[in-house]
Design a protein around this motif. Structure first.
Motif, PDB file in Angstrom:
ATOM      1  N   ASN A 196       0.825  -1.210   0.000  1.00 18.45           N
ATOM      2  CA  ASN A 196       0.000   0.000   0.000  1.00 18.45           C
ATOM      3  C   ASN A 196       0.859   1.260   0.000  1.00 18.45           C
ATOM      4  O   ASN A 196       0.541   2.246  -0.670  1.00 18.45           O
ATOM      5  N   THR A 227       2.166   1.745  -3.488  1.00 12.90           N
ATOM      6  CA  THR A 227       1.086   2.209  -4.366  1.00 12.90           C
ATOM      7  C   THR A 227       0.794   3.690  -4.138  1.00 12.90           C
ATOM      8  O   THR A 227       0.584   4.448  -5.097  1.00 12.90           O
ATOM      9  N   ARG A 228       0.808   4.115  -2.874  1.00 15.20           N
ATOM     10  CA  ARG A 228       0.572   5.538  -2.578  1.00 15.20           C
ATOM     11  C   ARG A 228       1.648   6.432  -3.182  1.00 15.20           C
ATOM     12  O   ARG A 228       1.344   7.509  -3.703  1.00 15.20           O
TER      13      ARG A 228
END
Length: 530
Positions: A81, A84-85
């Protein structure tokens, strides 16, 4: 007494009821019955002989195992995550910039249609600021080693690149657009360092090392390192050009005065090569750098005493005590040797340089080893310049030059060994976290490639660039016919590339034609004289 026994049984029964309730909720949450997870022999067979204590112990271990698996899964999701951010942030900044530029174009068009004069841009800079974490994403979590974007390394007046273009030169001065780009980057870095500098002004002469790379979907990144008034303290400037004017990412100060390197060399035999290695090791590492620890991992008994005598002699002559000699009785394995050297270090985390006995490096390389590594952040995989067979390169000279005079960057003296991943600098903590080498690999090659693949697929930034200060000395290469097909082909390919340049091999292949031409020309000269 009877009352105490009854009370104990009720307590045990209560514990079993609580464990059963927990397992019931766990099975509903995961969708898997706890019976299917049972691996104990007695419980699998419903053995009535299994004691109550054994069953309680088993369920406790089962709960602990499931808890650890859930924690590992959460950690993987957290890392994914976060990555991805960061990627979304890069794209968001690019979209915002395009929207801003579109608004500016619309305003300019409306201004011109209204009959207004042509005006220059008041703010050529981008509104968004690039953060260091976003720049790092250019070279982490890549699909394979082929996806890594290599750096171009540069100095004040030279470029070292893998794609030299028509010149085919491993080292060349910047020309054309490369010269313009190079000048802009260096000038801006110098300007930034002098803005709040109260000491001696920084000039381009202080540039120690520079790196640049371009991601064709994002932009160009630049890292520049400058000397300061204090020895072994460097200024780092990071710039970014998102296909627009350059932006400052950050400026840092790197204090490397107390940064030691543990240089690990696996070895078996090769006494004469080791003597040459210790000759320049004493000059570069002991007398000049003075911050290098040497670890020799020796396999077998043949030549061992000569190696130890040479090592002890150099140490005594230079009052050098920062070394370790590790003996192994098994067959030679480079991966096992490097792993043994890393595990033998007992003083916490340390920067390690995995090296071979036929590698030469200079003082500047040790600085680059320190500058391009950081624990938990980046590792350095220099592209070594591999020297050709001197008997072929200098066949037309009365004698072959001394080995120290062979270290020249020319297209006929060697090539950038971009398929080699054996020489590397990384911190011990990162090596251990990536679980080191695959020690199951036997024979020539393979273990360093697997480790490199793990690095480029991790969150560590891989610094991959040609290094002008590290050379692979030529030596006769023997390819064991009992190797696997893949290993044998790799070995033959390395042997062919390491022998000589394309033109030199061609001249050897057509030696008979060349001699025939020389004979005919000699005959013509003789006939003319007659």
């Amino acid at each position: 007494m009877i009352f105490s026994t009854i009370k104990l049984r009720w307590k045990i029964l209560l514990v079993l009821i609580v464990i059963s309730v927990i397992l019931l909720f766990h099975s509903r949450y995961t969708g898997i019955s706890p019976v299917h997870r049972i691996t104990g022999r007695k419980l699998m067979n419903n053995d009535p002989c299994s004691s109550l204590e054994e069953q309680i112990d088993y369920y406790q271990r089962l709960l602990k195992s499931n808890e650890e698996k859930h924690k590992a899964g959460v950690e993987r999701m957290r890392l994914h995550n976060g990555e991805t951010r960061r990627q979304l942030e890069v794209q968001r900044q690019l979209v915002n910039d395009l929207e801003r530029r579109n608004r500016q174009l619309i305003e300019k068009l409306a201004h011109l249609e209204a009959g207004g004069p042509i005006r220059k841009d008041e703010e050529p800079r981008l509104a968004a600021k690039i953060s260091p974490d976003i720049v790092r994403t250019l070279n982490i979590r890549q699909e394979s080693e082929f996806s890594v974007i290599p750096f171009i390394s540069f100095t004040r007046d030279k470029l070292y690149q893998l794609e030299p273009g028509m010149t085919k030169r491993p080292e060349e001065p910047p020309v054309g657009d490369k010269h313009t780009e190079h000048q802009q980057v260096v000038d801006l870095a110098v300007k930034l360092l002098n803005e709040h500098n109260e000491g001696e002004p920084v000039t381009s002469m202080k540039l120690v090392e520079g790196y640049s790379r371009t991601d064709k979907t994002v932009g160009s990144q630049y890292d520049l390192y400058f000397e300061t008034e204090t020895k072994n303290i460097f200024k780092h400037v990071q710039l970014f050009r998102p296909f627009a004017p350059i932006q400052t990412v950050q400026t840092e100060t790197y204090d490397k005065r107390n940064e030691w390197i543990n240089l690990i060399v696996p070895l078996a035999g090769r006494v004469e090569k080791f003597k040459v290695f210790m000759d320049y090791f004493a000059e570069i590492c002991i007398r000049r750098d003075k911050r290098v620890y040497l670890t020799i991992v020796y396999f077998g008994d043949e030549g061992k005493q000569e190696i130890k005598d040479c090592l002890e002699k150099v140490a005594a002559e230079n009052h050098y005590t920062q070394y370790k000699f590790i003996e192994r009785t098994d067959s030679f394995s480079r991966g096992m040797g490097l792993l043994a050297g890393a595990e033998a270090w007992e003083n916490g985390n340390v920067l390690m340089f995995f090296c071979d006995v036929d590698i030469y490096f200079d003082l500047g390389y040790l600085d680059r080893c320190r500058l391009n590594t950081a624990p938990g952040k980046k590792v350095y995989y220099p592209i070594v310049f591999s020297l050709y067979n001197p008997d072929v390169v200098y066949h037309n000279l009365p004698e072959i030059p001394h080995w120290r005079d062979l270290m020249v960057l020319k297209k006929d003296s060697g090539f950038w060994r971009d398929f080699g991943f054996g020489m590397t600098c990384m911190y011990r903590s990162d090596f251990i976290f990536m679980k080191g080498f695959d020690t199951s690999i036997q024979g020539w090659g393979g273990e360093d490639v697997k480790l490199y693949r793990k690095m480029v697929q991790s969150n560590l930034e891989v610094i991959r660039a040609p290094d002008r200060g590290i050379f692979h000395l030529w030596h006769e290469k023997f390819c064991d016919p009992h190797l696997s097909t893949e290993q044998y082909n790799m070995c033959l390919g390395s042997k062919a590339l390491s022998e000589a340049s394309h033109s030199q091999l061609g001249m050897l292949a057509f030696k008979d034609l060349k001699e025939e031409n020389d004979r005919l020309n000699a005959q013509k000269s003789k006939d003319t004289l007659i």
